[in-house]
Design an enzyme around this catalytic site. Structure first.
Site, PDB file in Angstrom:
ATOM      1  N   GLY A  52      41.430  35.488  49.965  1.00  0.00           N
ATOM      2  CA  GLY A  52      42.574  35.521  49.074  1.00  0.00           C
ATOM      3  C   GLY A  52      42.256  36.217  47.770  1.00  0.00           C
ATOM      4  N   SER A  53      43.257  36.848  47.179  1.00  0.00           N
ATOM      5  CA  SER A  53      43.086  37.448  45.858  1.00  0.00           C
ATOM      6  C   SER A  53      43.154  36.348  44.794  1.00  0.00           C
ATOM      7  CB  SER A  53      44.158  38.498  45.621  1.00  0.00           C
ATOM      8  OG  SER A  53      44.043  39.548  46.566  1.00  0.00           O
ATOM      9  N   GLY A  54      42.853  36.740  43.549  1.00  0.00           N
ATOM     10  CA  GLY A  54      42.821  35.777  42.462  1.00  0.00           C
ATOM     11  C   GLY A  54      41.429  35.387  42.038  1.00  0.00           C
ATOM     12  N   HIS A  55      40.414  35.910  42.747  1.00  0.00           N
ATOM     13  CA  HIS A  55      39.015  35.581  42.442  1.00  0.00           C
ATOM     14  C   HIS A  55      38.271  36.788  41.861  1.00  0.00           C
ATOM     15  CE1 HIS A  55      39.837  31.959  44.617  1.00  0.00           C
ATOM     16  NE2 HIS A  55      40.030  32.605  45.749  1.00  0.00           N
ATOM     17  N   LYS A 103      33.753  33.189  53.546  1.00  0.00           N
ATOM     18  CA  LYS A 103      33.647  31.933  52.805  1.00  0.00           C
ATOM     19  C   LYS A 103      34.206  30.804  53.666  1.00  0.00           C
ATOM     20  CE  LYS A 103      35.950  32.939  49.055  1.00  0.00           C
ATOM     21  NZ  LYS A 103      36.603  34.139  49.689  1.00  0.00           N
ATOM     22  N   ASP A 108      40.309  31.491  56.307  1.00  0.00           N
ATOM     23  CA  ASP A 108      39.420  32.651  56.379  1.00  0.00           C
ATOM     24  C   ASP A 108      38.651  32.656  57.694  1.00  0.00           C
ATOM     25  OD1 ASP A 108      40.274  33.339  53.883  1.00  0.00           O
ATOM     26  OD2 ASP A 108      38.355  33.065  52.877  1.00  0.00           O
ATOM     27  N   HIS A 217      40.319  27.225  44.312  1.00  0.00           N
ATOM     28  CA  HIS A 217      41.774  27.305  44.497  1.00  0.00           C
ATOM     29  C   HIS A 217      42.473  26.125  43.833  1.00  0.00           C
ATOM     30  CE1 HIS A 217      39.849  29.189  48.072  1.00  0.00           C
ATOM     31  NE2 HIS A 217      40.669  30.172  47.751  1.00  0.00           N
TER      32      HIS A 217
END
Length: 329
Positions: A52-55, A103, A108, A217
């Site tokens: 996921g994006s945001g990291h 991860k 994932d 998250h």
């Protein structure tokens, strides 16, 4: 919600387009997918990661010489789909094969494993490893077993170096798995982040409250507690880390002090000061120290400490040359 964005549904695509424009000599974005790859695909073992994006800068910021060959970006805090991951694999496939670094989050693992199966049906040789460095808890909202967090960056670094050094797929996988076995992370948060799609804070903490072991998250951690001094929090966290990862005198470690997005470098260096003091008092040799934002959670205030026990092989590849947007040595 105050965010410097255009349309919510375009955030990931526009971010990756901006990244590729910033590093046109080493990166390119696949036209129809949220995937960043190295501009020149090598005949070595090639590495694909993502999530996921945001990291950010994870994972696309680690594409380049000595680390990843492609990164697949899902929507914010959402795993990329199997067909997206498959496109990432196909974009960097080589005769030596592809290693997937995943991860440990249920979405994932499911989607990357499905993509690996589809790639093998197209005669692409694929292996995979799962990073589970977070010692906070055994199971959580999105995982069975321990979560993969900032230690993933060191897995990218070391396995990417081994691939760049010309090793075969089974050897690159072995070194990645050895890195995973020897890397441990614990983090804490001082407050929430705001996911653009919802426009709301992901959780709530009082002004004088922290959450120890919070996930990247916003998943629950070990416990909530009162905000203390930096040294007091570090002492608690280092006690937990060193009880998990046993060191003998004069053994070597790498240290990653990772900001979660909104913690100033001033505070991260204060944290590193105490981490270094504790390790030196225990006669543990610090081979490498890395401080900064490497695996974030949007604009979350907080940090994590990662310790990687090093032997000669892991130290060699940790110090191996890398040239990516977010990690250079």
């Amino acid at each position: 919600m105050k965010k410097l964005i255009n349309k919510t549904e375009n955030i990931v695509r526009e971010m990756l387009e901006g990244l590729a424009e910033a590093y046109p000599d080493i990166l390119e974005k696949l036209p129809d997918f949220n995937i960043i790859k190295r501009k020149t695909v090598s005949s070595k073992v090639n590495l694909v990661s993502g999530g996921g994006s945001g990291h950010e800068p994870a994972h696309a910021g680690y594409v380049g010489y000595g680390m990843l060959d492609a990164a697949v970006a899902g929507e914010v805090f959402t795993s990329p789909t199997p067909d997206q991951v498959l496109e990432g694999i196909k974009a960097v496939k080589s005769e030596k094969g592809v290693l997937l670094i995943i991860k440990n989050y249920s979405g994932d693992i499911m989607n990357f494993e499905m993509a690996a199966d589809m790639a093998e049906m197209e005669d692409i040789k694929v292996e995979k490893v799962v990073v589970n460095d977070d010692i906070a808890m055994e199971d959580s909202t999105y995982t069975i077993g321990r979560r993969g967090v900032a230690g993933t960056v060191l897995v990218h670094k070391i396995s990417g170096a081994a691939a760049e050094d010309g090793l075969e797929l089974d050897e690159v996988k072995r070194i990645a798995e050895k890195t995973i076995k020897n890397v441990k992370t614990l983090g804490m948060s001082l407050g929430p982040c705001t996911v653009p799609a919802s426009g709301k804070e992901s959780f709530h903490l009082e002004d004088d409250e922290i959450e120890m072991g919070l996930g990247i998250h916003g998943e629950p951690g070990i416990h909530k507690g009162k905000l203390k001094t930096a040294d007091e929090h570090v002492e608690y966290m280092m006690e937990k880390l060193l009880s998990e990862q046993k060191f003998s005198e004069n053994e070597k470690t790498a240290v990653l002090i990772n900001g979660l997005g909104a913690t100033p470098l001033m505070e991260l260096y204060i944290i590193n000061r105490k981490v270094s003091e504790i390790l030196k008092n225990k006669k543990i040799e610090i081979s490498e120290t890395i401080v900064g934002n490497y695996m974030t959670s949007l604009e979350m205030p907080g940090f994590s400490i990662t310790l990687l026990k090093l032997d000669e092989e892991l130290e060699k590849y940790l110090k191996f040359k890398a040239r990516t947007p977010a990690y250079k040595n």
